[in-house]
Design an enzyme around this catalytic site. Structure first.
Site, short mmCIF file in Angstrom:
data_model
loop_
_atom_site.label_atom_id
_atom_site.label_comp_id
_atom_site.label_asym_id
_atom_site.label_seq_id
_atom_site.Cartn_x
_atom_site.Cartn_y
_atom_site.Cartn_z
N GLU A 123 -25.04 26.17 2.89
CA GLU A 123 -24.40 24.96 3.39
C GLU A 123 -24.84 24.59 4.81
O GLU A 123 -25.08 23.41 5.10
CB GLU A 123 -22.86 25.12 3.35
N HIS A 147 -10.61 29.23 -2.51
CA HIS A 147 -11.21 28.07 -3.15
C HIS A 147 -10.20 26.94 -3.36
O HIS A 147 -10.48 25.99 -4.09
CB HIS A 147 -11.80 28.45 -4.51
#
Length: 330
Positions: free
Chosen positions: A60, A129
């Site tokens: 990322e 998450h």
């Protein structure tokens, strides 16, 4: 007027923007061959090719940084992060670079990029998450942060984000992808920084964004059906800039305010709203601003515990009822 899903509204808007402007490109993990983790980008690789729909490694910080550089050089990248939880790996690029470059370079270069990312619990994905950490980004000057709750707003706000010359964090909620709504074919860009009064009312103001804006409308309809309570519902749509004027005007009209958010209570978006309403409408309030939020725990995996930890229509309904009862309104 066509009725389509939130997911379809995003996909078709991306397709239109890729067709409209050759400088627009998509960057992210599994967005090409696989069609995206949530199938938002399905079919776009085949139509636009690998130069415009770029699959990336699981890195990322690297691909968000590449997008920042591409935006500085005149392209308009749209980055897809698999979840907002993973944005933490790119925090330096988002907060220290994308948000700062325009100011640090004296306005000589802008960073016209969009970071699309879903969040939210309820999917049994575990604590790492399932977070709603948009407040991290709404805190940062130089970023714009939007959170559409309907397919129509998903289209209108994505159009606005792609065409904006500033970096925009575009928040999606996993629970909304399959929801459906009317989306006019000629719907243009929304105004970033403008909240929407989605339901007029006079007894109480309910404020939400993303999933909780949808829940707020459900609760308002239930209150009216049960007792004739007239609840005004405001969908924030934008977390930065925040439309304080609309919030204050509604608070002055109803005298009671309840805020619903999917993130944690302490230091949350609701705290900022409560402060803004108190600053602008203190003499008009009949009760303290009430906040409904998630339990302050890492979100459990077990479904009953996860459900109990998340704000719900029932918890919001109870909060509104208690607020009105405290001031003698039904």
């Amino acid at each position: 007027m066509p009725v389509i899903s939130y997911r379809e509204a995003l996909r078709e808007t991306l397709r239109e923007e890729l067709r409209r402007d050759d400088d627009v490109l998509l960057i992210g993990e599994e967005i090409g061959v696989f069609g995206g983790s949530y199938k938002i980008t399905a079919g776009l690789l085949e139509e636009f090719g690998e130069k415009r729909v770029r699959d990336t490694p699981i890195a990322e910080e690297g691909f968000v940084g590449a997008a920042v550089g591409a935006a500085m050089l005149g392209l308009r990248p749209i980055v897809e992060l698999m979840t907002i939880n993973f944005s933490l790996l790119a925090l330096d690029q988002i907060v220290n670079h994308a948000a700062k470059i325009y100011g640090m370079f004296g306005g000589q270069t802008s960073v016209p990029m969009v970071i699309r990312t879903p969040g939210g619990g309820g999917q049994q994905l575990g604590a790492t998450h399932s977070q709603n950490i948009e407040l991290y980004y709404a805190f940062v000057p130089g970023l714009k942060v939007v959170a559409p709750s309907t397919p129509a707003d998903a289209r209108a706000l994505l159009l606005a984000a792609v065409r904006d010359d500033d970096p925009v964090l575009f928040l999606e909620n996993l629970a909304l992808y399959n929801t459906k709504g009317e989306v006019p074919g000629d719907l243009g860009p929304a105004e970033i920084g403008k909240a929407a009064v989605t339901r007029e009312g006079s007894d109480v103001t309910i404020i939400g964004y993303s999933r909780m804006a949808v829940v707020a409308t459900e609760v308002a309809d239930r209150l009216h059906a049960e007792s004739g309570i007239s609840a005004e519902v405001i969908d924030l749509r934008s977390l930065r800039p925040l439309d304080r004027d609309t919030l204050v005007a509604s608070a002055r009209k109803t005298g009671c305010v309840v805020v619903a958010e999917d993130d944690w209570l302490t230091y949350g978006i609701g705290a900022e709203i409560a402060a803004s309403v108190s600053d602008g409408a203190f003499d008009h309030l009949d009760a303290p601003v009430r906040r409904v939020a998630a339990a302050e725990v890492p979100l459990p995996y077990a479904k009953p515990l996860e459900t109990a930890a998340l704000p719900s229509a029932e918890s919001l309904h109870t909060a509104v009822r208690e607020t009105l009862a405290a001031v003698g309104r039904r």
